[in-house]
Write an enzyme that holds these catalytic residues in place. Structure first.
Site, PDB file in Angstrom:
ATOM      1  CG  ASP A  76      17.801  11.366  37.419  1.00 23.07           C
ATOM      2  OD1 ASP A  76      17.206  10.287  37.660  1.00 23.07           O
ATOM      3  OD2 ASP A  76      18.741  11.463  36.616  1.00 23.07           O
TER       4      ASP A  76
ATOM      5  CD  GLU B 221      19.001   1.723  35.897  1.00 22.74           C
ATOM      6  OE1 GLU B 221      18.077   0.892  35.999  1.00 22.74           O
ATOM      7  OE2 GLU B 221      18.805   2.938  35.803  1.00 22.74           O
TER       8      GLU B 221
ATOM      9  CE1 TYR C  51      12.815   2.682  33.950  1.00 21.60           C
ATOM     10  CE2 TYR C  51      15.111   2.021  34.007  1.00 21.60           C
ATOM     11  CZ  TYR C  51      14.024   2.620  34.609  1.00 21.60           C
ATOM     12  OH  TYR C  51      14.149   3.161  35.867  1.00 21.60           O
TER      13      TYR C  51
END
Lengths: 406, 276
Positions: B60, B49, B175
């Site tokens: 993040d 990835e 995901y």
């Protein structure tokens, strides 16, 4: 006079999914989709709920100090030499800026939703102070994210927030200003999503924030409408407000959207000059993109990275702008322009000397543009400018520019 | 069919989970990325990835934020990242490469342009963190036309009706974000994740990858008992950061770490399950 529902006849944006034409929407990580859906449901419900609206109106009247005056600035009008300039005195409400109109509303929603912790981002600190204020009043835990650069230039507001019991968290990532504070607040929210209410301070972010904040701020325009009709027996020819994220402008504009003869002017920060690249004027000189949960105009480079912005006023120092402004710009319903740091300072001094009112540097952008606008209009015309905040917080900045250390 | 499809077919038939490490394109510098990707594969990764650096990576944590900042300091763009994939393809023709990024750089590139160029470079899938399916029809269509799998995220608080909608929009795999938080958080509740994966699998035949909060072999092994892919990001990027001035050293460190993950996954008994 202050019910939060607006009787728009033809304008009914956003649509169900939070879109204003191509703008707005919900561009967030999946974890935030559910709390946003819950918030939307709650907001739609309570804005029709008479008990909630009564509580909100009472708070706005007795705690915030509304209605704020609409003041005819006679000397400033003579100074401009044209139309009559009225000031909507948001600088006189509790905490010294319009931000509290929104935080009072969102905090009441937070309580209805059973959230015990509220978080906020802040640039100049006005929204942080307004959030910390309502948190103190309702006994909620409050965390405010603020870029470390902004913390340096707004020490008084940082201390005010801490006095009010809020935790002020310095944000060291990216450009260390408002956009990074917003990123950090979103990260906090995604981590504490079950017990935390995110109080966004402007008409930006994922739906329903742009609409919700507008609706809480629309009290400004509703009052102006009523007040100007009472003294002038007519609607204004023009309304003027500064635009960072755009909440004070949207609050002023919204109740006039269906009155085509009321011209609307939003004033962005041209910073050191558009040509220098050091500015914060996405509507005037940006491009369309996606940031902080919405699609709107943005300051970005050719590769889609968000640009650093500059303005003398921390509250306008933001690379994005609310999606409804993007739509009003494209449709031509509102006109957007930008004035430089230097011009804003002229506005600051003009209002201070002519009227004995220290405006916030943010609001000074609107003041100087209103003066220029009024100059080209006849004496029978009426301009209303939103004096969105008071300038006490900026005294250090202005003094430093004069070479004076306080 | 994409490399992702083939990989999951192959691993699924063997009752195995895919190991997918993440790194940011251009971190610690542009010349290092392809070597680091090859290192990950040589040490046992099934797919890679690759992050597209963005100035405002809202989902993040600090480790991947810093990786983005390091890459952007070198002026990394989407085209640079695609060029890295292309170079990686000279060495590995069919190891899946999934890009992960935020919408704005893709929007600026143009959806069709991006999809075409990414397909040409050999990209297999795209995760756009801040684009839920509700806003994603146009990009999704361009990706599918170009033969790239649009991969969407599921979260712990995603309701059943949305799980169904998201799985219908997704290709390749879905995901599952294993915790409420940003990348690199460390309070993963494996039992909770397991029950959520079971609920998701009741609604879709797509493989389900799990990421966010998997920091080492032990958790990776636990998650591999029920997930089709184990995605490890922050723990990888942290090792790159530790040796950001010494890429050979970073490659040693990654080799050891990824091999330990590989061994942990291989030590788990194969799952018995119907192949899709």
């Amino acid at each position: 006079m202050m019910t939060a529902t607006h009787t728009a006849t033809s304008y009914s944006l956003p649509d169900q999914r939070g879109h204003y034409g191509p703008y707005g929407g919900v561009f967030v990580a999946e974890t935030l989709m559910r709390p946003l859906a819950e918030l939307r449901t709650a907001y739609e419900h309570y804005l029709q709920d008479s008990a909630f609206l009564a509580e909100l109106d009472a708070d706005l009247q007795h705690y915030v100090g509304r209605p704020s005056p609409l003041y005819l600035a006679e000397r400033l009008s003579r100074h401009a030499g044209g139309a009559k300039i009225y000031l909507k005195r948001e600088d006189l409400v509790h905490t010294g800026a319009h931000k509290i109109n929104n935080t009072v509303g969102q905090a009441l929603l937070a309580r209805r939703l059973g959230k015990r912790r509220i978080i906020a981002e802040t640039g100049a600190g006005q929204h942080g102070v307004a959030t910390a204020t309502v948190a103190a009043r309702l006994g909620l835990e409050c965390v405010v994210y603020m870029g470390s650069e902004d913390i340096k230039r707004q020490t008084i507001n940082v201390y005010r927030m801490r006095l009010l019991g809020a935790e002020v968290v310095p944000v060291e990532s990216g450009s260390k200003t408002l956009k990074d504070a917003l990123n950090e607040a979103l990260r906090d929210w995604v981590t504490h999503v079950d017990d935390t209410f995110y109080v966004i301070g402007t008409v930006a972010g994922p739906h329903p924030y742009p609409a919700m904040v507008r609706d809480f701020q629309a009290v400004i325009g509703r009052e102006v409408r009523e007040q100007i009709l009472a003294v002038e027996h007519r609607l204004p020819d023009a309304v003027v407000a500064c635009v960072g994220g755009g909440s004070n402008a949207m609050g002023l504009f919204y109740p006039f959207i269906n009155d085509p003869h009321v011209a609307m002017f939003g004033v962005e920060a041209a910073g050191e000059g558009i040509d220098t690249g050091r500015h914060a004027a996405p509507l005037c000189h940006g491009r369309v993109g996606v940031l902080h949960g919405q699609r709107s105009y943005l300051m970005e480079d050719e590769h889609g990275q968000i640009s650093e912005t500059h303005s003398i006023s921390a509250g306008l120092d933001y690379p994005g702008v609310g999606p409804e402004h993007a739509w009003l710009k494209d449709t031509g319903r509102a006109a957007y322009t930008a004035v430089t740091d230097k011009q804003a300072l002229e506005g600051f001094y003009a209002l201070t000397r002519q009227e004995g009112i220290l405006p916030a540097l943010e609001s000074s952008h609107a003041v100087i543009y209103a003066v220029e606008l009024a100059r080209d209009m006849g004496p029978d015309r009426v301009v209303v400018v939103n004096l969105s905040g008071r300038g006490d917080k900026d005294v250090h900045t202005v003094a430093a520019l004069e070479g004076i250390e306080i | 069919m994409s490399n992702l499809h083939d990989m999951f077919q192959r691993l699924g038939a063997a009752g195995r989970s895919a190991l997918i490490p993440y790194l940011a394109g251009g971190d610690p510098h542009p010349e290092a990325t392809v070597d680091l990707m090859r290192t990950l594969v040589d040490a046992g990764a099934d797919a890679v990835e690759l992050g597209i650096p963005f100035s405002d990576p809202m989902a993040d944590g600090p480790v991947i934020q810093r990786a983005s900042e390091r890459a952007l300091a070198h002026g990394i763009t989407i085209n640079n990242v695609l060029a890295m994939v292309k170079r990686f393809r000279h060495h590995y023709a069919d190891v899946p490469v999934v890009l992960m990024g935020y919408l704005n750089p893709i929007e600026v590139t143009g959806y069709r342009q991006f999809a075409t160029r990414a397909a040409d470079a050999g990209v297999d899938g795209l995760i756009t963190v801040d684009m839920p399916p509700e806003e994603g029809d146009e990009l999704r269509e361009q990706l599918v036309q170009a033969g790239i799998d649009p991969i969407f995220l599921l979260a712990p608080n995603t309701q059943d009706v949305r799980i169904q909608r998201i799985c219908q929009a997704a290709r390749g795999f879905v995901y599952y974000v294993s915790l409420r938080g940003v990348t690199g958080a460390t309070h993963l509740d494996v039992a909770e994740v397991q029950s959520r994966i079971a609920a998701i699998k009741a609604q879709t035949d797509l493989p389900v990858g799990v990421g966010f909060g998997i920091d080492g072999p032990e958790v990776a092994a636990q998650v591999s008992r029920f997930a089709d892919a184990v995605i490890v990001g922050t723990a990888v990027v942290r090792r790159i950061e530790e040796h950001s001035r010494d890429v050979p050293q970073a490659r040693h460190s990654l080799t050891r770490f990824v091999a330990s993950l590989r061994a942990a996954l291989d030590g788990v008994a194969p799952r018995l399950k119907a192949t899709p």
